[in-house]
Design a protein around this motif. Structure first.
Motif, mmCIF file in Angstrom:
data_model
loop_
_atom_site.group_PDB
_atom_site.id
_atom_site.type_symbol
_atom_site.label_atom_id
_atom_site.label_comp_id
_atom_site.label_asym_id
_atom_site.label_seq_id
_atom_site.Cartn_x
_atom_site.Cartn_y
_atom_site.Cartn_z
ATOM 1 N N SER A 91 0.815 -1.223 0.000
ATOM 2 C CA SER A 91 0.000 0.000 0.000
ATOM 3 C C SER A 91 0.845 1.268 0.000
ATOM 4 C CB SER A 91 -0.903 0.031 1.236
ATOM 5 O OG SER A 91 -0.116 0.135 2.410
ATOM 6 N N GLY A 92 2.119 1.109 0.332
ATOM 7 C CA GLY A 92 2.968 2.286 0.425
ATOM 8 C C GLY A 92 2.796 3.011 1.735
ATOM 9 N N ALA A 93 2.113 2.413 2.686
ATOM 10 C CA ALA A 93 1.885 3.058 3.980
ATOM 11 C C ALA A 93 3.200 3.225 4.724
ATOM 12 C CB ALA A 93 0.912 2.228 4.808
ATOM 13 N N ILE A 94 3.349 4.363 5.388
ATOM 14 C CA ILE A 94 4.512 4.620 6.221
ATOM 15 C C ILE A 94 4.020 4.972 7.613
ATOM 16 C CG2 ILE A 94 5.923 5.421 4.270
ATOM 17 C CD1 ILE A 94 5.316 8.277 5.088
ATOM 18 N N PRO A 95 4.871 4.867 8.640
ATOM 19 C CA PRO A 95 4.439 5.184 10.002
ATOM 20 C C PRO A 95 3.808 6.570 10.100
ATOM 21 C CG PRO A 95 6.599 4.176 10.034
ATOM 22 C CD PRO A 95 6.263 4.393 8.596
ATOM 23 N N ARG A 96 2.777 6.667 10.928
ATOM 24 C CA ARG A 96 2.040 7.927 11.044
ATOM 25 C C ARG A 96 2.894 9.076 11.564
ATOM 26 N NH1 ARG A 96 -3.446 7.617 10.688
ATOM 27 N NH2 ARG A 96 -4.351 5.525 10.529
ATOM 28 N N ASP A 97 3.881 8.767 12.368
ATOM 29 C CA ASP A 97 4.693 9.841 12.954
ATOM 30 C C ASP A 97 5.894 10.217 12.079
ATOM 31 O OD1 ASP A 97 6.114 7.512 13.232
ATOM 32 O OD2 ASP A 97 6.808 7.931 15.278
ATOM 33 N N THR A 98 5.909 9.767 10.827
ATOM 34 C CA THR A 98 7.029 10.089 9.929
ATOM 35 C C THR A 98 7.082 11.595 9.655
ATOM 36 O OG1 THR A 98 6.893 7.931 8.852
ATOM 37 C CG2 THR A 98 8.051 9.681 7.664
ATOM 38 N N HIS A 99 8.248 12.149 9.780
ATOM 39 C CA HIS A 99 8.441 13.539 9.383
ATOM 40 C C HIS A 99 9.864 13.707 8.830
ATOM 41 C CE1 HIS A 99 9.776 13.548 13.661
ATOM 42 N NE2 HIS A 99 10.726 14.343 13.192
ATOM 43 N N VAL A 100 10.070 14.810 8.137
ATOM 44 C CA VAL A 100 11.356 15.076 7.481
ATOM 45 C C VAL A 100 12.023 16.277 8.146
ATOM 46 C CG1 VAL A 100 12.511 15.657 5.313
ATOM 47 C CG2 VAL A 100 10.506 14.167 5.285
ATOM 48 N N ASN A 101 13.286 16.092 8.537
ATOM 49 C CA ASN A 101 14.073 17.175 9.129
ATOM 50 C C ASN A 101 14.945 17.816 8.056
ATOM 51 O OD1 ASN A 101 13.165 16.574 11.817
ATOM 52 N ND2 ASN A 101 14.552 14.807 11.808
ATOM 53 N N SER A 102 15.173 19.114 8.175
ATOM 54 C CA SER A 102 15.994 19.831 7.193
ATOM 55 C C SER A 102 17.012 20.720 7.900
ATOM 56 C CB SER A 102 15.116 20.678 6.267
ATOM 57 O OG SER A 102 14.392 21.636 7.016
ATOM 58 N N SER A 103 18.193 20.824 7.306
ATOM 59 C CA SER A 103 19.236 21.694 7.837
ATOM 60 C C SER A 103 20.202 22.038 6.709
ATOM 61 C CB SER A 103 19.988 21.025 8.999
ATOM 62 O OG SER A 103 20.653 19.852 8.542
ATOM 63 N N LEU A 104 21.006 23.062 6.930
ATOM 64 C CA LEU A 104 21.989 23.473 5.934
ATOM 65 C C LEU A 104 23.376 23.361 6.546
ATOM 66 C CD1 LEU A 104 22.344 24.693 3.057
ATOM 67 C CD2 LEU A 104 22.372 26.938 4.141
ATOM 68 N N VAL A 107 9.480 16.797 -0.601
ATOM 69 C CA VAL A 107 10.286 15.591 -0.425
ATOM 70 C C VAL A 107 9.407 14.367 -0.652
ATOM 71 C CG1 VAL A 107 11.879 14.387 1.111
ATOM 72 C CG2 VAL A 107 11.580 16.862 1.323
ATOM 73 N N MET A 108 9.815 13.481 -1.552
ATOM 74 C CA MET A 108 9.070 12.263 -1.864
ATOM 75 C C MET A 108 9.623 11.115 -1.028
ATOM 76 S SD MET A 108 8.668 12.656 -5.975
ATOM 77 C CE MET A 108 8.098 14.228 -6.679
ATOM 78 N N VAL A 109 8.811 10.650 -0.092
ATOM 79 C CA VAL A 109 9.223 9.632 0.876
ATOM 80 C C VAL A 109 8.383 8.377 0.674
ATOM 81 C CG1 VAL A 109 9.423 9.096 3.338
ATOM 82 C CG2 VAL A 109 9.895 11.421 2.518
ATOM 83 N N SER A 110 9.007 7.225 0.858
ATOM 84 C CA SER A 110 8.263 5.956 0.759
ATOM 85 C C SER A 110 8.982 4.891 1.575
ATOM 86 C CB SER A 110 8.151 5.513 -0.700
ATOM 87 O OG SER A 110 9.397 5.041 -1.165
ATOM 88 N N SER A 111 8.340 3.744 1.710
ATOM 89 C CA SER A 111 9.027 2.594 2.297
ATOM 90 C C SER A 111 10.002 2.050 1.258
ATOM 91 C CB SER A 111 8.012 1.530 2.699
ATOM 92 O OG SER A 111 7.233 1.150 1.577
#
Length: 400
Positions: A57-70, A136-140
């Protein structure tokens, strides 16, 4: 008259309503397609074994988030935008939208071997703050379905400068001015504009500050120093790049709310180059006047040859007529060549005058408020009066 105006207004309203209807219809179609995709995905999940549902299904954990820094990387003379997920999901691609950061308005980056962390080189061509929109395109790891995370990232204006602790060669050029702000407040602004921690260790009553940076573009240093006692602070910015000094002064004044600022500038390299530009302007002006005089003489000669040729034709002196027209042809060819020279000289003159104007603007940016406006007007008056000595004095001290 009224009837026509009313009909025009009705037509405009009708056109606007039709555009809104088309836009809403397009949004409806997009949402229907998205709904069908969800329904298809849901049917696929329902038809397979419970243990395999996550990957299919392409489901990912509900608490998934993306961090960003330079992070700045001196080895590649560039910054790196670091994106990472908080679990074992992977980043397959990134789309970035920003003005004045890339050659184009957007950039798409695909990762053939995706991981949980992605590093993307960022090298703005100019020192300019930018609000980036990142998708950002994220998947399992095995799923063909992407989840798009949208991030807002603020790129600091002077991010291409990295702080250095060791001694660096002190630039010859500088701009200095009396400064009404506390060193701690300036340090806090520097932290935001340069991505540093300069303010650490400073107190509210600190009166001195000294920091050094190196540009990742050309490896040239930028030194910032504040000295003073009893609230009478003096700031000195040392850099051999006049444009960087102007950008720093303007950004700092905007960030700290300073509306008036007088300064003293000392940029010997730039002034020497500027002296050469002024000499070019004088040379091109002299050439222009000479070419104009030559063309005026040639124009008179054209009239004379035409009259003589016509006289010869009336007198049926064909030999003289052919000779006159032959000379007229040669003179016309010379006039065309002279016109080409004049056009080339004019283009070079305009380019030199543009450099003069740019130099005036750059030195004006070392000031703020009335001082900035005054120096532009004074420099133009000095150029008009051909007073080069006064021009250089105004650029350095803000007045004659």
């Amino acid at each position: 008259g009224r009837g026509d105006g009313g009909m025009s207004m009705v037509g405009d309203n009708k056109g606007g309503a039709e555009e809104t209807l088309v836009e809403l219809n397009q949004r409806r179609q997009d949402m229907l397609i998205e709904l069908k995709s969800y329904e298809s995905n849901s049917r696929t999940v329902s038809s397979i074994a419970p243990g395999a549902q996550t990957e299919m299904s392409g489901a990912i954990p509900r608490d998934t988030h993306v961090n960003s820094s330079l992070e700045m990387n001196p080895e590649i003379q560039s910054g790196e935008l670091v994106l990472s997920t908080n679990n074992d999901t992977i980043i397959k691609a990134v789309i970035m939208f920003a003005e004045a950061v890339f050659e184009e308005e957007a950039r798409f980056v695909y990762f053939p071997n995706p991981k949980s962390t992605a590093r993307i080189p960022i090298r703005p061509p100019r020192d300019v703050a930018s609000d980036m929109i990142i998708k950002v395109m994220v998947s399992s790891r095995t799923s063909p379905v992407f989840h798009v995370f949208e991030l807002d990232f603020k790129l600091p204006r002077f991010c291409m400068f990295i702080p250095v602790q060791e001694d660096v060669a002190e630039p010859i050029s500088s701009v200095s001015f009396n400064f009404p702000e506390r060193a701690s407040r300036v340090a806090a602004w520097i932290d935001g504009a340069f991505m540093t921690n300069t303010s650490e260790g400073l107190t509210m009553h600190s009166e001195a500050l000294s920091v050094a940076f190196v540009s990742l573009r050309d490896a040239k240093p930028l030194l910032i120093k504040i000295t003073g006692e009893g609230g009478a602070a003096k700031m000195t910015i040392r850099t051999d790049n006049l444009e960087v000094a102007g950008d720093f002064v303007q950004e700092m004044c905007a960030g700290l709310g300073i509306t008036e600022l007088e300064s003293t500038a000392d940029f010997p390299y730039d002034m020497e180059e500027f002296r050469g530009v002024l000499m070019k302007v004088d040379e091109h002006n002299a050439v222009r006047q000479k070419l104009t005089a030559d063309m005026a003489d040639s124009s008179n000669a054209v009239k004379m040859f035409v009259i003589k040729a016509e006289d010869a034709r009336i007198l049926q002196d064909m030999s003289l007529m052919r000779r006159m027209y032959g000379q007229l042809f040669d003179l016309n060819r010379e006039l065309i060549m002279e016109h080409t020279k004049r056009a080339t000289n004019q283009a070079e003159l305009l380019a030199a005058l543009k450099e003069v104007n740019q130099m005036i603007q750059k030195t004006a940016r070392l000031r703020m408020g009335q001082a900035k406006t005054r120096i532009i007007a004074s420099c133009r008056q000095a150029i008009k009066a051909n007073n080069i000595h006064a021009l250089f004095k105004i650029m350095s001290f803000g007045k004659e």
